[in-house]
Write a protein that holds these residues in place. Structure first.
Motif, PDB file in Angstrom:
ATOM      1  N   GLY A 172       0.829  -1.202   0.000  1.00  0.00           N
ATOM      2  CA  GLY A 172       0.000   0.000   0.000  1.00  0.00           C
ATOM      3  C   GLY A 172       0.853   1.238   0.000  1.00  0.00           C
ATOM      4  N   GLY A 173       0.218   2.406  -0.084  1.00  0.00           N
ATOM      5  CA  GLY A 173       0.942   3.648  -0.230  1.00  0.00           C
ATOM      6  C   GLY A 173       1.048   4.475   1.031  1.00  0.00           C
ATOM      7  N   ASP A 174       0.990   3.878   2.194  1.00  0.00           N
ATOM      8  CA  ASP A 174       1.038   4.659   3.427  1.00  0.00           C
ATOM      9  C   ASP A 174       2.413   5.267   3.646  1.00  0.00           C
ATOM     10  N   GLY A 175       2.443   6.573   3.800  1.00  0.00           N
ATOM     11  CA  GLY A 175       3.640   7.223   4.293  1.00  0.00           C
ATOM     12  C   GLY A 175       4.871   7.095   3.445  1.00  0.00           C
ATOM     13  N   GLY A 176       5.050   7.973   2.469  1.00  0.00           N
ATOM     14  CA  GLY A 176       6.214   7.928   1.613  1.00  0.00           C
ATOM     15  C   GLY A 176       7.365   8.787   2.101  1.00  0.00           C
ATOM     16  N   PRO A 177       8.496   8.769   1.372  1.00  0.00           N
ATOM     17  CA  PRO A 177       9.698   9.495   1.788  1.00  0.00           C
ATOM     18  C   PRO A 177       9.714  10.957   1.379  1.00  0.00           C
ATOM     19  N   ALA A 178       8.801  11.365   0.475  1.00  0.00           N
ATOM     20  CA  ALA A 178       8.751  12.749  -0.008  1.00  0.00           C
ATOM     21  C   ALA A 178      10.138  13.174  -0.494  1.00  0.00           C
ATOM     22  N   PHE A 179      10.636  14.336  -0.039  1.00  0.00           N
ATOM     23  CA  PHE A 179      11.887  14.873  -0.561  1.00  0.00           C
ATOM     24  C   PHE A 179      13.123  14.095  -0.104  1.00  0.00           C
ATOM     25  N   LEU A 180      12.964  13.163   0.841  1.00  0.00           N
ATOM     26  CA  LEU A 180      14.112  12.349   1.247  1.00  0.00           C
ATOM     27  C   LEU A 180      14.574  11.427   0.138  1.00  0.00           C
ATOM     28  N   GLY A 181      13.663  11.088  -0.782  1.00  0.00           N
ATOM     29  CA  GLY A 181      14.037  10.264  -1.917  1.00  0.00           C
ATOM     30  C   GLY A 181      13.690   8.804  -1.746  1.00  0.00           C
ATOM     31  N   PRO A 182      13.685   8.044  -2.862  1.00  0.00           N
ATOM     32  CA  PRO A 182      13.218   6.652  -2.849  1.00  0.00           C
ATOM     33  C   PRO A 182      14.054   5.711  -2.003  1.00  0.00           C
ATOM     34  N   ALA A 183      15.280   6.084  -1.668  1.00  0.00           N
ATOM     35  CA  ALA A 183      16.096   5.215  -0.824  1.00  0.00           C
ATOM     36  C   ALA A 183      15.507   5.036   0.567  1.00  0.00           C
ATOM     37  N   TYR A 184      14.565   5.920   0.951  1.00  0.00           N
ATOM     38  CA  TYR A 184      13.982   5.874   2.291  1.00  0.00           C
ATOM     39  C   TYR A 184      12.504   5.511   2.257  1.00  0.00           C
ATOM     40  N   ASP A 185      12.074   4.929   1.163  1.00  0.00           N
ATOM     41  CA  ASP A 185      10.707   4.427   1.063  1.00  0.00           C
ATOM     42  C   ASP A 185      10.599   3.112   1.829  1.00  0.00           C
ATOM     43  N   ALA A 186       9.367   2.680   2.035  1.00  0.00           N
ATOM     44  CA  ALA A 186       9.148   1.440   2.789  1.00  0.00           C
ATOM     45  C   ALA A 186       9.422   0.216   1.933  1.00  0.00           C
ATOM     46  N   PHE A 187       9.861  -0.825   2.573  1.00  0.00           N
ATOM     47  CA  PHE A 187       9.930  -2.160   1.988  1.00  0.00           C
ATOM     48  C   PHE A 187       8.562  -2.788   2.245  1.00  0.00           C
ATOM     49  N   SER A 188       7.735  -2.893   1.213  1.00  0.00           N
ATOM     50  CA  SER A 188       6.357  -3.373   1.385  1.00  0.00           C
ATOM     51  C   SER A 188       6.264  -4.884   1.240  1.00  0.00           C
ATOM     52  N   VAL A 189       5.407  -5.477   2.075  1.00  0.00           N
ATOM     53  CA  VAL A 189       5.236  -6.924   2.104  1.00  0.00           C
ATOM     54  C   VAL A 189       3.744  -7.239   2.179  1.00  0.00           C
ATOM     55  N   TYR A 190       3.298  -8.172   1.354  1.00  0.00           N
ATOM     56  CA  TYR A 190       1.907  -8.614   1.424  1.00  0.00           C
ATOM     57  C   TYR A 190       1.667  -9.384   2.726  1.00  0.00           C
ATOM     58  N   SER A 191       0.400  -9.553   3.077  1.00  0.00           N
ATOM     59  CA  SER A 191       0.079 -10.280   4.305  1.00  0.00           C
ATOM     60  C   SER A 191       0.426 -11.762   4.210  1.00  0.00           C
ATOM     61  N   THR A 192       0.717 -12.242   3.012  1.00  0.00           N
ATOM     62  CA  THR A 192       1.169 -13.621   2.823  1.00  0.00           C
ATOM     63  C   THR A 192       2.628 -13.789   3.197  1.00  0.00           C
ATOM     64  N   GLY A 193       3.326 -12.682   3.453  1.00  0.00           N
ATOM     65  CA  GLY A 193       4.758 -12.738   3.690  1.00  0.00           C
ATOM     66  C   GLY A 193       5.556 -12.631   2.410  1.00  0.00           C
ATOM     67  N   ARG A 194       4.890 -12.245   1.336  1.00  0.00           N
ATOM     68  CA  ARG A 194       5.567 -12.128   0.044  1.00  0.00           C
ATOM     69  C   ARG A 194       5.955 -10.675  -0.208  1.00  0.00           C
ATOM     70  N   PRO A 195       7.250 -10.362  -0.270  1.00  0.00           N
ATOM     71  CA  PRO A 195       7.651  -8.981  -0.533  1.00  0.00           C
ATOM     72  C   PRO A 195       7.184  -8.502  -1.900  1.00  0.00           C
ATOM     73  N   VAL A 196       7.018  -7.206  -2.013  1.00  0.00           N
ATOM     74  CA  VAL A 196       6.496  -6.591  -3.225  1.00  0.00           C
ATOM     75  C   VAL A 196       7.648  -6.099  -4.088  1.00  0.00           C
ATOM     76  N   GLY A 197       7.672  -6.455  -5.387  1.00  0.00           N
ATOM     77  CA  GLY A 197       8.647  -5.800  -6.238  1.00  0.00           C
ATOM     78  C   GLY A 197       9.218  -6.585  -7.374  1.00  0.00           C
ATOM     79  N   LEU A 198       9.634  -7.838  -7.179  1.00  0.00           N
ATOM     80  CA  LEU A 198      10.367  -8.525  -8.231  1.00  0.00           C
ATOM     81  C   LEU A 198       9.956  -9.978  -8.372  1.00  0.00           C
ATOM     82  N   ASP A 199      10.163 -10.484  -9.585  1.00  0.00           N
ATOM     83  CA  ASP A 199       9.818 -11.864  -9.881  1.00  0.00           C
ATOM     84  C   ASP A 199      10.898 -12.826  -9.382  1.00  0.00           C
ATOM     85  N   ILE A 200      10.580 -14.103  -9.425  1.00  0.00           N
ATOM     86  CA  ILE A 200      11.476 -15.146  -8.924  1.00  0.00           C
ATOM     87  C   ILE A 200      11.839 -16.098 -10.050  1.00  0.00           C
ATOM     88  N   HIS A 201      13.097 -16.443 -10.121  1.00  0.00           N
ATOM     89  CA  HIS A 201      13.540 -17.494 -11.039  1.00  0.00           C
ATOM     90  C   HIS A 201      14.605 -18.308 -10.326  1.00  0.00           C
TER      91      HIS A 201
END
Length: 438
Positions: A172-201
């Motif tokens: 979800g989009g709760d609470g972003g880093p604003a001017f601090l930049g993307p390096a300080y954004d949240a690491f988001s995880v679904y309730s299944t324990g699956r992190p959000v962002g990249l595929d698996i191979h």
């Protein structure tokens, strides 16, 4: 087995983020690794471990009447269909909808006099997540202030243990880093324990990750424009942190709630509330600095989002079970003094039930549960008037609550960071520590 790619993706705010890592065999099931891990390792050996934080955000605005501030002596159209029940603390009553929390009321405290003046979801959420008032009810006007999680990540400057400093559940989009930049954004995880962002191979050995990454970085550098260099360099640092995390057994295991006992799984509950709070505890135990959890849907207008009765029945029992389980679990594991916990929404609900059998937005009164850290337990800070309309004693703001949280976790709120216009912006523009609670 692990693999790396150089795929690019542009977000709606114009920030270029690369899906840089594709990993297989993440714990026992396939999981996604986001590229937003950021920051260098925190601290030096021998330093006192800073307190960790957990914010549970009840998006939509929970009714204080049906949760922590019942008004049994008010008329029916104000007090609602539920009655108060006694708690473990003599003289303190909460709604009958929360029997499990009532049974452990000596392990947390309540703030009943928090309030502000923004009745919009967007504006209210911005205030409680950043400590800065919004100029609009929703998101009509810019609001360039970092959320509490991003601030903690910026101040601490690194991954905490094997995990990122700032983690968020579920996606979800709760609470972003604003001017601090993307390096300080949240690491988001679904309730299944699956992190959000990249595929698996499953085809590139872990040992080849570093050489493949260095090669791609060299090629990337040849293509960068001068005005993008700082951003791309920051993203390269995130990628390095991601490599570090996926090579940590402690980090991988934190995402797998199936490693918990059947008794713990049953205590928290099989619903999303239980899963997210159990994952939050696991992330904190593995070293995350701050975890934020977005829980439920609390906008119970009657004609939208459910009535007072249906909305309460849908949302309160899972919260009651999962939050009581978490507070008890933290105490049993000796983590209660290490973890500063608070639970709130963006506002309360109107005193009078409307014609659709719901309650509307009401920022003039809201309740906050606080626990752990240096918070005293079993206290009620402030109170509302007999109809629950306004604070009648010790009025406080969301900024005051955040000032109290920051003070406990060792963040100096007078510290400033430079925004996109080149101006120094303090972590909090206002707010006083609620010293009676600590």
């Amino acid at each position: 087995m692990w693999s790396v790619t150089g795929k690019q993706q542009r977000t709606c705010d114009g920030v270029s983020r690369r899906n840089v890592l594709q990993a297989g065999a993440f714990a026992s099931a396939g999981m996604l690794l986001p590229g937003l891990l950021g920051r260098n390792l925190h601290g030096a050996e021998g330093k006192t471990k800073p307190k960790q934080a957990l914010m549970i955000f009840l998006a939509g605005g929970p009714s204080h009447y049906e949760t922590f501030d019942p008004k049994p002596d008010a008329p029916l159209e104000i007090r609602g269909p539920y009655s108060p029940i006694s708690t473990k603390v003599a003289g303190t009553f909460i709604s009958e909808t929360m029997p499990k929390l009532a049974a452990i009321a000596d392990k947390y405290s309540l703030i009943r006099s928090c309030c502000h003046d923004n009745s919009g979801h967007g504006g209210g959420q911005r205030y409680v997540q950043t400590g800065y008032k919004s100029a609009s009810l929703e998101d009509e006007l810019p609001h360039d202030y970092p959320a509490v999680g991003s601030i903690v990540a910026k101040v601490r400057g690194g991954m905490s243990g094997a995990l990122p400093t700032y983690m968020h559940l579920p996606n979800g989009g709760d609470g972003g880093p604003a001017f601090l930049g993307p390096a300080y954004d949240a690491f988001s995880v679904y309730s299944t324990g699956r992190p959000v962002g990249l595929d698996i191979h499953q085809h590139v050995p872990l040992a080849r990750l570093e050489s493949r990454r260095q090669l791609r970085m060299s090629l990337d550098t040849m293509q960068r424009h001068a005005d993008r260099r700082l951003e791309m360099n920051a993203l390269d640092q995130l990628e390095g942190q991601a490599l570090q995390m996926i090579s940590s057994k402690q980090a991988l295991e934190a995402f797998d709630i199936d490693k918990e006992s059947a008794a713990i799984l049953e205590r928290y509950g099989a619903h999303e509330a239980g899963k997210t709070l159990l994952l939050a505890r696991r992330f904190l135990e593995a070293g995350a600095g701050i975890v934020t959890v977005r829980m439920g849907s609390w906008d119970h207008h009657g004609n939208a989002g459910g009535t007072v009765t249906s909305g309460t029945q849908e949302n309160v029992p899972p919260l009651d079970q999962a939050l009581a389980a978490l507070i008890t679990d933290l105490e049993e594991r000796g983590m209660q003094e290490q973890v500063v916990l608070w639970c709130w929404g963006e506002f309360g609900r109107t005193p009078r039930i409307n014609q659709s059998q719901g309650r509307d937005h009401w920022p003039q009164a809201m309740s906050v549960l606080v626990s752990g850290g240096d918070f005293k337990s079993g206290l009620v800070y402030g109170e509302t008037n007999k109809k629950g309309e306004f604070p009648a004693d010790r009025m406080c703001s969301p900024a005051d609550v955040l000032a109290t949280i920051y003070q406990q976790i060792g963040v100096d709120t007078s510290q400033s960071f430079i925004n996109s216009a080149g101006r120094p912006i303090p972590i909090l523009g206002h707010g006083e520590v609620l010293r009676e609670l600590i």
